[in-house]
Design an enzyme around this catalytic site. Structure first.
Site, PDB file in Angstrom:
ATOM      1  N   TYR A  46       0.840  -1.201   0.000  1.00 21.72           N
ATOM      2  CA  TYR A  46       0.000   0.000   0.000  1.00 21.72           C
ATOM      3  C   TYR A  46       0.876   1.252   0.000  1.00 21.72           C
ATOM      4  O   TYR A  46       0.667   2.167  -0.808  1.00 21.72           O
ATOM      5  CB  TYR A  46      -0.936  -0.001   1.213  1.00 21.72           C
ATOM      6  CG  TYR A  46      -1.781   1.238   1.306  1.00 21.72           C
ATOM      7  CD1 TYR A  46      -2.868   1.425   0.452  1.00 21.72           C
ATOM      8  CD2 TYR A  46      -1.491   2.241   2.226  1.00 21.72           C
ATOM      9  CE1 TYR A  46      -3.647   2.568   0.521  1.00 21.72           C
ATOM     10  CE2 TYR A  46      -2.266   3.393   2.306  1.00 21.72           C
ATOM     11  CZ  TYR A  46      -3.338   3.552   1.452  1.00 21.72           C
ATOM     12  OH  TYR A  46      -4.097   4.688   1.507  1.00 21.72           O
ATOM     13  N   LYS A  50       1.170   4.215  -2.966  1.00 17.89           N
ATOM     14  CA  LYS A  50       0.906   5.624  -2.707  1.00 17.89           C
ATOM     15  C   LYS A  50       2.145   6.481  -2.993  1.00 17.89           C
ATOM     16  O   LYS A  50       2.025   7.624  -3.444  1.00 17.89           O
ATOM     17  CB  LYS A  50       0.387   5.827  -1.287  1.00 17.89           C
ATOM     18  CG  LYS A  50      -1.003   5.220  -1.088  1.00 17.89           C
ATOM     19  CD  LYS A  50      -1.993   5.740  -2.142  1.00 17.89           C
ATOM     20  CE  LYS A  50      -3.406   5.272  -1.927  1.00 17.89           C
ATOM     21  NZ  LYS A  50      -4.344   5.910  -2.850  1.00 17.89           N
ATOM     22  N   VAL A  79      -8.377   8.567   7.389  1.00 19.59           N
ATOM     23  CA  VAL A  79      -9.730   8.872   6.936  1.00 19.59           C
ATOM     24  C   VAL A  79     -10.586   7.641   7.214  1.00 19.59           C
ATOM     25  O   VAL A  79     -10.201   6.524   6.862  1.00 19.59           O
ATOM     26  CB  VAL A  79      -9.784   9.181   5.425  1.00 19.59           C
ATOM     27  CG1 VAL A  79     -11.197   9.522   4.984  1.00 19.59           C
ATOM     28  CG2 VAL A  79      -8.819  10.290   5.048  1.00 19.59           C
TER      29      VAL A  79
END
Length: 145
Positions: A46, A50, A79
Site C-alpha cells: 500500500y 501511494k 480517513v
C-alpha cells in the site's frame, strides 16, 4: 493495490490527458496518502503504491504544466473509510479499533480540500496537500483519548 492505485491511475490518465492537452487546460487531482511519506509494518505494498502516486503526480506536473494543466496530489492521513474492513478481511471489531479514541477525517473533508484546489484562481495550482485529523501528528502517530 498495484492494479487500482497505480495502473488504474495511469490508464485513466492516458485517456484524459490528450483532450486536456488539445484544450490547453485541465486539472488532475490524484489521491495519494501520508503512507507515501513513511512506510509502516504490514502496509508495504500500500505504501509503495501511494509513493508511486506521488512520483506520477510530480512527473505529470513536470510534463503537463506547459499545456496549462494543473496537477494536484492530495495526501490524506487517517480517513474513516471501509479500507480497514478490507485490510482486516471483514473483521469489523478489528477495523473499528483503527478509529477508536479520536476523530478521523471523513470523506467530506477530502472532498472539501479537492473543491478548494479546483476553485483556486487560474494562476494558482496547489501542487501537494497533506491533510491530517487533528489527533494525528505524522503517519504512524495518532493521539487517542
Amino acid at each position: 493495490m498495484i492494479d487500482g492505485n497505480v495502473k488504474g491511475l495511469l490508464y485513466v490518465s492516458k485517456m484524459i490527458i490528450p483532450g486536456m492537452k488539445e484544450r490547453n487546460s485541465g486539472h488532475i487531482i490524484n489521491i495519494s496518502s501520508v503512507a507515501a511519506r513513511q512506510t509502516y509494518a504490514n502496509g508495504v505494498v500500500y505504501c509503495a503504491t501511494k509513493k508511486a502516486v506521488d512520483v506520477i503526480s510530480e512527473g505529470m506536473r513536470i510534463e503537463l504544466t506547459e499545456f496549462g494543466i494543473k496537477i494536484t496530489n492530495i495526501q490524506p492521513g487517517a480517513v474513516e473509510t471501509d479500507f480497514s474492513m478490507v485490510r482486516f478481511k471483514g473483521d469489523s471489531e478489528k477495523a473499528a479499533t483503527v478509529y477508536a479514541g479520536y476523530e478521523p477525517l471523513k470523506a467530506e473533508d477530502i472532498a472539501d480540500s479537492i473543491a478548494y484546489c479546483i476553485n483556486a484562481p487560474k494562476h494558482v495550482c496547489i501542487s501537494d496537500m497533506t491533510i491530517y485529523p487533528t489527533a494525528q501528528a505524522e503517519p504512524r502517530t495518532i493521539y487517542r483519548k
